[in-house]
Design a protein around this motif. Sequence first.
Motif, PDB file in Angstrom:
ATOM      1  N   GLY A   8       4.428  -1.153   1.917  1.00 17.83           N
ATOM      2  CA  GLY A   8       3.878  -1.164   0.566  1.00 17.83           C
ATOM      3  C   GLY A   8       4.717  -2.035  -0.348  1.00 17.83           C
ATOM      4  N   GLU A   9       4.108  -2.432  -1.456  1.00 16.75           N
ATOM      5  CA  GLU A   9       4.795  -3.305  -2.397  1.00 16.75           C
ATOM      6  C   GLU A   9       4.406  -2.915  -3.815  1.00 16.75           C
ATOM      7  N   ILE A  10       5.384  -2.896  -4.707  1.00 17.29           N
ATOM      8  CA  ILE A  10       5.130  -2.604  -6.115  1.00 17.29           C
ATOM      9  C   ILE A  10       5.697  -3.748  -6.941  1.00 17.29           C
ATOM     10  N   GLU A  11       4.879  -4.269  -7.830  1.00 18.78           N
ATOM     11  CA  GLU A  11       5.305  -5.357  -8.710  1.00 18.78           C
ATOM     12  C   GLU A  11       5.221  -4.865 -10.150  1.00 18.78           C
ATOM     13  N   VAL A  12       6.291  -5.048 -10.904  1.00 17.15           N
ATOM     14  CA  VAL A  12       6.339  -4.603 -12.295  1.00 17.15           C
ATOM     15  C   VAL A  12       6.660  -5.802 -13.177  1.00 17.15           C
ATOM     16  N   GLY A  44      -2.148  -5.648   1.393  1.00 19.09           N
ATOM     17  CA  GLY A  44      -2.284  -6.827   0.543  1.00 19.09           C
ATOM     18  C   GLY A  44      -3.276  -6.670  -0.586  1.00 19.09           C
ATOM     19  N   VAL A  45      -3.920  -5.503  -0.681  1.00 20.08           N
ATOM     20  CA  VAL A  45      -4.892  -5.231  -1.745  1.00 20.08           C
ATOM     21  C   VAL A  45      -4.310  -4.148  -2.650  1.00 20.08           C
ATOM     22  N   VAL A  73      -3.691   2.423 -19.271  1.00 25.02           N
ATOM     23  CA  VAL A  73      -4.928   2.334 -18.496  1.00 25.02           C
ATOM     24  C   VAL A  73      -4.520   2.174 -17.038  1.00 25.02           C
ATOM     25  N   THR A  74      -5.069   3.049 -16.197  1.00 24.09           N
ATOM     26  CA  THR A  74      -4.737   3.024 -14.770  1.00 24.09           C
ATOM     27  C   THR A  74      -6.019   2.943 -13.962  1.00 24.09           C
ATOM     28  N   ALA A  75      -6.047   2.025 -13.014  1.00 25.57           N
ATOM     29  CA  ALA A  75      -7.202   1.863 -12.123  1.00 25.57           C
ATOM     30  C   ALA A  75      -6.749   2.191 -10.705  1.00 25.57           C
ATOM     31  N   TYR A  76      -7.573   3.000 -10.010  1.00 30.91           N
ATOM     32  CA  TYR A  76      -7.234   3.445  -8.664  1.00 30.91           C
ATOM     33  C   TYR A  76      -8.312   3.002  -7.674  1.00 30.91           C
ATOM     34  N   ASP A  77      -7.869   2.475  -6.545  1.00 32.31           N
ATOM     35  CA  ASP A  77      -8.758   2.240  -5.405  1.00 32.31           C
ATOM     36  C   ASP A  77      -8.482   3.378  -4.441  1.00 32.31           C
ATOM     37  N   GLY A  82     -10.901  -1.948  -1.795  1.00 34.85           N
ATOM     38  CA  GLY A  82     -10.658  -3.085  -2.679  1.00 34.85           C
ATOM     39  C   GLY A  82     -11.430  -3.021  -3.984  1.00 34.85           C
ATOM     40  N   THR A  83     -12.207  -1.967  -4.193  1.00 31.88           N
ATOM     41  CA  THR A  83     -12.982  -1.787  -5.417  1.00 31.88           C
ATOM     42  C   THR A  83     -12.402  -0.621  -6.207  1.00 31.88           C
TER      43      THR A  83
END
Length: 134
Positions: A8-12, A44-45, A73-77, A82-83
């Motif tokens: 996993g990867e987290i970008e801030v 990668g998504v 605002v938080t969006a969860y897949d 990927g949606t």
Amino acid sequence: MAESEDVGEIEVTVETEVIDVDEDGVPDIVSEVTTIVADLDGDGVPDVIEQTTTTGYDLDGDGVPDAIDKTTVTAYDVDGDGTVDVIESTTITAVDADGDGTITEDEVTAEGIVAVREDMLEESEAESDESPSA
């Protein structure tokens, strides 16, 4: 049992803007935007994207914020396709309404909303209809 190769990867990212409206050398508005993009399963998504904007307003020029707005605002897949499946939004507003230099609990408001993709709700309702009653 083989270990997964996916990581996993987290970008801030954090962006700050300071505005001195009256050009007196004291910031009147300070805004910070923090964006977090998390690929939890390493495919990668992005699985979660969150953006928080915090803005402080110094209305009387004393260098202390008199009003603060914070919106996240938080969006969860949720299902990994990927949606975006769920969007959550929270807004907190604090105002030193009585001008005493402090923001108390009664000067803070908060509201939130959650939006879920309609087909996800339909799937959830169908699953709960199929499960045995307790």
